[in-house]
Design a protein around this motif. Sequence first.
Motif, mmCIF file in Angstrom:
data_model
loop_
_atom_site.group_PDB
_atom_site.id
_atom_site.type_symbol
_atom_site.label_atom_id
_atom_site.label_comp_id
_atom_site.label_asym_id
_atom_site.label_seq_id
_atom_site.Cartn_x
_atom_site.Cartn_y
_atom_site.Cartn_z
ATOM 1 N N THR A 42 0.843 -1.207 0.000
ATOM 2 C CA THR A 42 0.000 0.000 0.000
ATOM 3 C C THR A 42 0.869 1.244 0.000
ATOM 4 O OG1 THR A 42 -1.791 -1.133 1.162
ATOM 5 C CG2 THR A 42 -1.765 1.269 1.268
ATOM 6 N N LEU A 43 1.900 1.247 0.830
ATOM 7 C CA LEU A 43 2.812 2.389 0.879
ATOM 8 C C LEU A 43 3.501 2.572 -0.467
ATOM 9 C CD1 LEU A 43 4.283 4.636 2.444
ATOM 10 C CD2 LEU A 43 5.993 2.909 3.097
ATOM 11 N N LEU A 44 3.974 1.472 -1.064
ATOM 12 C CA LEU A 44 4.670 1.568 -2.339
ATOM 13 C C LEU A 44 3.757 2.138 -3.419
ATOM 14 C CD1 LEU A 44 7.585 0.575 -3.252
ATOM 15 C CD2 LEU A 44 6.360 -1.191 -4.506
ATOM 16 N N HIS A 45 2.506 1.701 -3.437
ATOM 17 C CA HIS A 45 1.565 2.193 -4.445
ATOM 18 C C HIS A 45 1.247 3.674 -4.237
ATOM 19 C CE1 HIS A 45 -0.127 -2.053 -5.542
ATOM 20 N NE2 HIS A 45 1.174 -1.935 -5.744
ATOM 21 N N ILE A 46 1.183 4.100 -3.000
ATOM 22 C CA ILE A 46 0.935 5.520 -2.719
ATOM 23 C C ILE A 46 2.153 6.363 -3.102
ATOM 24 C CG2 ILE A 46 0.665 7.187 -0.832
ATOM 25 C CD1 ILE A 46 -1.291 5.203 0.441
ATOM 26 N N LEU A 47 3.342 5.918 -2.739
ATOM 27 C CA LEU A 47 4.549 6.655 -3.107
ATOM 28 C C LEU A 47 4.715 6.704 -4.620
ATOM 29 C CD1 LEU A 47 7.075 5.297 -0.452
ATOM 30 C CD2 LEU A 47 5.852 7.473 -0.402
ATOM 31 N N GLY A 48 4.277 5.640 -5.302
ATOM 32 C CA GLY A 48 4.377 5.586 -6.750
ATOM 33 C C GLY A 48 3.231 6.256 -7.471
ATOM 34 N N THR A 49 2.352 6.928 -6.737
ATOM 35 C CA THR A 49 1.215 7.713 -7.249
ATOM 36 C C THR A 49 0.133 6.841 -7.884
ATOM 37 O OG1 THR A 49 1.991 8.207 -9.519
ATOM 38 C CG2 THR A 49 2.829 9.615 -7.730
ATOM 39 N N LEU A 50 0.154 5.531 -7.620
ATOM 40 C CA LEU A 50 -0.910 4.658 -8.111
ATOM 41 C C LEU A 50 -2.142 4.719 -7.210
ATOM 42 C CD1 LEU A 50 1.223 1.532 -9.066
ATOM 43 C CD2 LEU A 50 0.316 3.283 -10.605
ATOM 44 N N VAL A 84 8.223 -2.146 -11.342
ATOM 45 C CA VAL A 84 8.433 -3.574 -11.596
ATOM 46 C C VAL A 84 7.579 -4.320 -10.582
ATOM 47 C CG1 VAL A 84 10.081 -5.479 -11.710
ATOM 48 C CG2 VAL A 84 10.807 -3.169 -12.361
ATOM 49 N N PHE A 85 6.732 -5.224 -11.067
ATOM 50 C CA PHE A 85 5.825 -5.958 -10.188
ATOM 51 C C PHE A 85 6.189 -7.445 -10.172
ATOM 52 C CE2 PHE A 85 3.379 -2.318 -11.819
ATOM 53 C CZ PHE A 85 3.017 -1.709 -10.623
ATOM 54 N N VAL A 159 12.722 3.747 -9.378
ATOM 55 C CA VAL A 159 11.968 2.550 -9.742
ATOM 56 C C VAL A 159 11.395 1.940 -8.467
ATOM 57 C CG1 VAL A 159 12.097 0.192 -10.664
ATOM 58 C CG2 VAL A 159 13.308 2.068 -11.827
ATOM 59 N N PHE A 160 10.083 1.724 -8.477
ATOM 60 C CA PHE A 160 9.402 1.039 -7.378
ATOM 61 C C PHE A 160 9.211 -0.418 -7.785
ATOM 62 C CE2 PHE A 160 8.008 5.465 -6.894
ATOM 63 C CZ PHE A 160 8.309 5.682 -5.558
ATOM 64 N N ALA A 161 9.685 -1.331 -6.960
ATOM 65 C CA ALA A 161 9.601 -2.754 -7.254
ATOM 66 C C ALA A 161 8.816 -3.453 -6.144
ATOM 67 C CB ALA A 161 10.995 -3.363 -7.385
ATOM 68 N N ASP A 162 7.694 -4.085 -6.520
ATOM 69 C CA ASP A 162 6.818 -4.746 -5.552
ATOM 70 C C ASP A 162 6.968 -6.262 -5.697
ATOM 71 O OD1 ASP A 162 4.917 -5.339 -3.674
ATOM 72 O OD2 ASP A 162 3.238 -4.457 -4.743
ATOM 73 N N LEU A 192 13.302 1.537 -4.774
ATOM 74 C CA LEU A 192 12.610 1.238 -3.522
ATOM 75 C C LEU A 192 11.880 -0.081 -3.741
ATOM 76 C CD1 LEU A 192 11.800 1.990 -0.642
ATOM 77 C CD2 LEU A 192 9.827 3.206 -1.584
ATOM 78 N N ILE A 193 12.227 -1.078 -2.924
ATOM 79 C CA ILE A 193 11.797 -2.445 -3.162
ATOM 80 C C ILE A 193 11.024 -2.972 -1.967
ATOM 81 C CG2 ILE A 193 12.579 -4.793 -3.705
ATOM 82 C CD1 ILE A 193 15.284 -3.405 -4.591
ATOM 83 N N VAL A 194 9.841 -3.505 -2.222
ATOM 84 C CA VAL A 194 9.106 -4.273 -1.221
ATOM 85 C C VAL A 194 9.395 -5.743 -1.487
ATOM 86 C CG1 VAL A 194 6.804 -5.103 -0.599
ATOM 87 C CG2 VAL A 194 7.262 -2.650 -0.684
#
Length: 219
Positions: A42-50, A84-85, A159-162, A192-194
């Motif tokens: 959830t945090l990653l998606h918010i930081l990534g503006t999704l 990257v998902f 790059v946000f990687a989930d 930033l990687i989850v």
Amino acid sequence: MLQARNIHKRYGDVEVLKGVDIDISTGEIVSIVGSSGAGKSTLLHILGTLDKPDQGSINMNNTAVTSLNGRQLAAFRNQYIGFVFQFHHLLPEFTALENVCVPGWIAKRPKDQVEERAVRLLNTLGLSHRIDNKPQAMSGGEQQRVAVARALINEPRIVFADEPTGNLDSINARDLHELFFRLRAEFNQTFLIVTHNEELAKMSDRLLHMKDGKMVNGD
């Protein structure tokens, strides 16, 4: 480069994020770990503006992201952010080259420049022999590297990687870990990687821990 303050998010009666602060510097590789339901994705998606926070502020690349409207936000995301998902989300009817080019085409960049960079990225990622292949002709590791090239096509600041290795075997996961660090060395790329992958998390410059919607400590 990225600063978020007092991020809150609630879905119905469930408070998922409870006042999260985070700072990421250019060129850092930062991992967030924690049990399922801790609020990491959830945090990653918010930081990534999704997704949008219910409360709090996000500043990225000297822009107050939380003040942007829908169209502005989409343009900002396309220009400055890569994703990257766990599941590659490649378009099955497109070749590797075409999949990588999509964000560049959306940004309306010159077609020849987009294709030239896409070829260069695919070569860098060891996929020169897969340029004209569609996803079904590639292994899971190759598909994920195509997804990484796609994330990099517009030269994003971050790059946000989930869970990027969540669908890979141990060998391909290790290769992807090493790729992130090579991309940081070559392009000063920020990640930033989850992840639940302890090996990847421990290799990162910083390791942040989330529990019950909060940051509990960091290394």
